[in-house]
Design a protein around this motif. Structure first.
Motif, PDB file in Angstrom:
ATOM      1  N   SER A 104       3.304   5.952  -2.658  1.00 22.70           N
ATOM      2  CA  SER A 104       4.537   6.671  -2.963  1.00 22.70           C
ATOM      3  C   SER A 104       4.740   6.825  -4.463  1.00 22.70           C
ATOM      4  O   SER A 104       5.130   7.896  -4.953  1.00 22.70           O
ATOM      5  CB  SER A 104       5.725   5.917  -2.361  1.00 22.70           C
ATOM      6  OG  SER A 104       6.951   6.508  -2.742  1.00 22.70           O
ATOM      7  N   THR A 105       4.450   5.759  -5.210  1.00 20.57           N
ATOM      8  CA  THR A 105       4.644   5.800  -6.657  1.00 20.57           C
ATOM      9  C   THR A 105       3.673   6.757  -7.329  1.00 20.57           C
ATOM     10  O   THR A 105       3.996   7.365  -8.359  1.00 20.57           O
ATOM     11  CB  THR A 105       4.475   4.387  -7.255  1.00 20.57           C
ATOM     12  OG1 THR A 105       5.391   3.495  -6.606  1.00 20.57           O
ATOM     13  CG2 THR A 105       4.754   4.374  -8.742  1.00 20.57           C
ATOM     14  N   LEU A 106       2.487   6.921  -6.749  1.00 21.80           N
ATOM     15  CA  LEU A 106       1.478   7.821  -7.310  1.00 21.80           C
ATOM     16  C   LEU A 106       1.520   9.207  -6.669  1.00 21.80           C
ATOM     17  O   LEU A 106       0.550   9.960  -6.706  1.00 21.80           O
ATOM     18  CB  LEU A 106       0.084   7.211  -7.137  1.00 21.80           C
ATOM     19  CG  LEU A 106      -0.169   5.938  -7.953  1.00 21.80           C
ATOM     20  CD1 LEU A 106      -1.539   5.359  -7.625  1.00 21.80           C
ATOM     21  CD2 LEU A 106      -0.060   6.218  -9.453  1.00 21.80           C
ATOM     22  N   GLN A 113       0.837  -1.205   0.000  1.00 18.26           N
ATOM     23  CA  GLN A 113       0.000   0.000   0.000  1.00 18.26           C
ATOM     24  C   GLN A 113       0.872   1.256   0.000  1.00 18.26           C
ATOM     25  O   GLN A 113       0.585   2.227  -0.713  1.00 18.26           O
ATOM     26  CB  GLN A 113      -0.927   0.001   1.219  1.00 18.26           C
ATOM     27  CG  GLN A 113      -2.030  -1.053   1.153  1.00 18.26           C
ATOM     28  CD  GLN A 113      -2.839  -1.116   2.437  1.00 18.26           C
ATOM     29  OE1 GLN A 113      -2.319  -0.849   3.537  1.00 18.26           O
ATOM     30  NE2 GLN A 113      -4.106  -1.477   2.314  1.00 18.26           N
ATOM     31  N   GLN A 114       1.937   1.227   0.791  1.00 11.81           N
ATOM     32  CA  GLN A 114       2.847   2.372   0.832  1.00 11.81           C
ATOM     33  C   GLN A 114       3.532   2.569  -0.513  1.00 11.81           C
ATOM     34  O   GLN A 114       3.735   3.708  -0.954  1.00 11.81           O
ATOM     35  CB  GLN A 114       3.893   2.176   1.933  1.00 11.81           C
ATOM     36  CG  GLN A 114       3.342   2.273   3.343  1.00 11.81           C
ATOM     37  CD  GLN A 114       4.423   2.083   4.397  1.00 11.81           C
ATOM     38  OE1 GLN A 114       5.365   1.313   4.200  1.00 11.81           O
ATOM     39  NE2 GLN A 114       4.293   2.786   5.502  1.00 11.81           N
ATOM     40  N   TRP A 115       3.869   1.455  -1.171  1.00  7.46           N
ATOM     41  CA  TRP A 115       4.526   1.561  -2.471  1.00  7.46           C
ATOM     42  C   TRP A 115       3.592   2.206  -3.496  1.00  7.46           C
ATOM     43  O   TRP A 115       4.014   3.063  -4.266  1.00  7.46           O
ATOM     44  CB  TRP A 115       4.955   0.176  -2.956  1.00  7.46           C
ATOM     45  CG  TRP A 115       5.678   0.217  -4.273  1.00  7.46           C
ATOM     46  CD1 TRP A 115       7.010   0.420  -4.479  1.00  7.46           C
ATOM     47  CD2 TRP A 115       5.084   0.093  -5.578  1.00  7.46           C
ATOM     48  NE1 TRP A 115       7.296   0.431  -5.830  1.00  7.46           N
ATOM     49  CE2 TRP A 115       6.134   0.231  -6.535  1.00  7.46           C
ATOM     50  CE3 TRP A 115       3.778  -0.117  -6.034  1.00  7.46           C
ATOM     51  CZ2 TRP A 115       5.904   0.153  -7.910  1.00  7.46           C
ATOM     52  CZ3 TRP A 115       3.545  -0.184  -7.407  1.00  7.46           C
ATOM     53  CH2 TRP A 115       4.605  -0.048  -8.328  1.00  7.46           C
ATOM     54  N   VAL A 116       2.332   1.801  -3.479  1.00  8.00           N
ATOM     55  CA  VAL A 116       1.356   2.380  -4.402  1.00  8.00           C
ATOM     56  C   VAL A 116       1.218   3.882  -4.159  1.00  8.00           C
ATOM     57  O   VAL A 116       1.265   4.687  -5.100  1.00  8.00           O
ATOM     58  CB  VAL A 116      -0.022   1.693  -4.252  1.00  8.00           C
ATOM     59  CG1 VAL A 116      -1.087   2.456  -5.040  1.00  8.00           C
ATOM     60  CG2 VAL A 116       0.044   0.252  -4.724  1.00  8.00           C
ATOM     61  N   VAL A 123      -5.952   8.637  -5.795  1.00  2.00           N
ATOM     62  CA  VAL A 123      -4.770   7.967  -5.253  1.00  2.00           C
ATOM     63  C   VAL A 123      -5.070   7.183  -3.983  1.00  2.00           C
ATOM     64  O   VAL A 123      -4.728   5.999  -3.863  1.00  2.00           O
ATOM     65  CB  VAL A 123      -3.634   8.982  -4.996  1.00  2.00           C
ATOM     66  CG1 VAL A 123      -2.461   8.281  -4.291  1.00  2.00           C
ATOM     67  CG2 VAL A 123      -3.169   9.598  -6.301  1.00  2.00           C
ATOM     68  N   VAL A 124      -5.698   7.811  -3.016  1.00  3.06           N
ATOM     69  CA  VAL A 124      -5.957   7.147  -1.736  1.00  3.06           C
ATOM     70  C   VAL A 124      -6.790   5.871  -1.878  1.00  3.06           C
ATOM     71  O   VAL A 124      -6.456   4.847  -1.280  1.00  3.06           O
ATOM     72  CB  VAL A 124      -6.621   8.128  -0.742  1.00  3.06           C
ATOM     73  CG1 VAL A 124      -7.098   7.384   0.512  1.00  3.06           C
ATOM     74  CG2 VAL A 124      -5.623   9.217  -0.338  1.00  3.06           C
ATOM     75  N   PRO A 125      -7.879   5.881  -2.663  1.00  5.49           N
ATOM     76  CA  PRO A 125      -8.634   4.634  -2.829  1.00  5.49           C
ATOM     77  C   PRO A 125      -7.781   3.486  -3.378  1.00  5.49           C
ATOM     78  O   PRO A 125      -7.976   2.325  -3.005  1.00  5.49           O
ATOM     79  CB  PRO A 125      -9.745   5.021  -3.812  1.00  5.49           C
ATOM     80  CG  PRO A 125      -9.952   6.472  -3.568  1.00  5.49           C
ATOM     81  CD  PRO A 125      -8.572   7.011  -3.330  1.00  5.49           C
ATOM     82  N   LEU A 126      -6.831   3.815  -4.260  1.00  2.00           N
ATOM     83  CA  LEU A 126      -5.950   2.778  -4.787  1.00  2.00           C
ATOM     84  C   LEU A 126      -5.000   2.270  -3.711  1.00  2.00           C
ATOM     85  O   LEU A 126      -4.751   1.063  -3.595  1.00  2.00           O
ATOM     86  CB  LEU A 126      -5.137   3.320  -5.972  1.00  2.00           C
ATOM     87  CG  LEU A 126      -5.914   3.655  -7.240  1.00  2.00           C
ATOM     88  CD1 LEU A 126      -4.995   4.269  -8.283  1.00  2.00           C
ATOM     89  CD2 LEU A 126      -6.598   2.416  -7.801  1.00  2.00           C
ATOM     90  N   ALA A 127      -4.485   3.184  -2.905  1.00  2.00           N
ATOM     91  CA  ALA A 127      -3.523   2.812  -1.868  1.00  2.00           C
ATOM     92  C   ALA A 127      -4.166   2.089  -0.693  1.00  2.00           C
ATOM     93  O   ALA A 127      -3.467   1.472   0.115  1.00  2.00           O
ATOM     94  CB  ALA A 127      -2.796   4.060  -1.365  1.00  2.00           C
TER      95      ALA A 127
END
Length: 284
Positions: free
Chosen positions: A42-44, A37-40, A77-81
């Motif tokens: 951070s990448t976005l 989740q953190q990677w998603v 972004v947040v919903p994806l993470a």
């Protein structure tokens, strides 16, 4: 070069037995959820600002509803993470596929998956996830693809083998396509050796050619019975007859299982290597 994981201190000290279930872990185990989740997130994110334009198409493709930021702005972004389980894997795969992740970010993800004992890895092109395979086996198949690509007489064998591999081990496996592409790879590699004058040659017609004129073929493997083409013929027949979805009939078509497709891909890789390397040849 790979090395064996370092045993835990408690195991090295003899205080505990080695875990019988320490990976590879399917889906997203608890210890991997937050790092992914953190990677998603951070990448976005770029310079502290959410990359909403990059996140929006991912939300749309995966049917994930956007949220609202504290300023009532639409937030993708947040919903994806905040996704979990298989959906989180889908998000990670899509982030890679859209080339949103920089090389160092893809490398960071690769390390996270490796260290967590995940059943998945970043593929060679860094544009998606795939299931893990023993490195030595993966390297052997990759070398076969390279050898086939370098030999014009092998046609599109390398492309078909690559497609078969991705369909068998990618994030969304397609057993039927994997098996079909595996057969095409062998047909391309064997065509110039077995039936060079038949523009419509198939694996089935090649097997017929071998059966009717086996004295015209020789192979590097020595067979005591004096039938050197037998091993290749047997492998080709197993691949050909194992394709359950090739034809339709009155009865229901049975698609290949994932296990059968993967076995077929590895069988095809061996056959492609034999033909492109000259281990199986047609005698003058």
């Amino acid at each position: 070069m790979t090395t064996r994981p370092r045993p835990r201190f408690s195991v090295r000290a003899g205080l505990a037995d080695a875990s019988e279930d320490d990976g590879p872990f399917e889906e997203v185990p608890a210890h991997l959820r937050v790092p992914l989740q953190q990677w998603v997130k951070s990448t976005l994110t770029f310079e502290g600002k959410p990359r909403q334009n990059a996140a929006r198409p991912i939300c749309l493709r995966l049917r994930i509803p956007p949220g609202r930021s504290r300023f009532s702005n639409v937030d993708y972004v947040v919903p994806l993470a905040e996704t979990i389980g298989l959906q989180l894997l889908d998000v990670v795969d899509e982030v890679l596929n859209t080339r949103t992740a920089a090389d160092w970010e893809a490398h960071s993800l690769s390390e996270i998956l490796d260290q967590a004992g995940s059943a998945y890895r970043v593929n060679e092109a860094a544009d998606g996830l795939e299931e893990r395979v023993t490195p030595a086996v993966r390297e052997a198949v990759r070398q076969t693809m390279a050898d086939a690509a370098a030999q014009s007489s092998a046609g599109s064998a390398a492309d078909h083998l690559a497609a078969a591999w991705q369909a068998a081990y990618g994030r969304s496996p397609d057993p039927v396509r994997a098996y079909s592409e595996a057969i095409k790879a062998v047909e391309c590699a064997a065509h110039s050796v077995v039936q060079p004058n038949n523009a419509k040659a198939t694996l089935g017609s090649m097997l017929g050619e071998i059966k009717n004129a086996r004295h015209k073929f020789t192979a590097a493997i020595v067979v005591p019975a004096g039938d050197p083409i037998a091993p290749a013929e047997s492998m080709m027949r197993a691949l050909w007859e194992g394709q359950t979805s090739r034809h339709g009939a009155q009865t229901a078509t049975v698609p290949e299982t994932l296990e059968a497709a993967r076995a077929g891909v590895h069988l095809a890789a061996a056959l492609v290597q034999w033909f492109v390397s000259g281990a199986v040849v047609r005698t003058p």
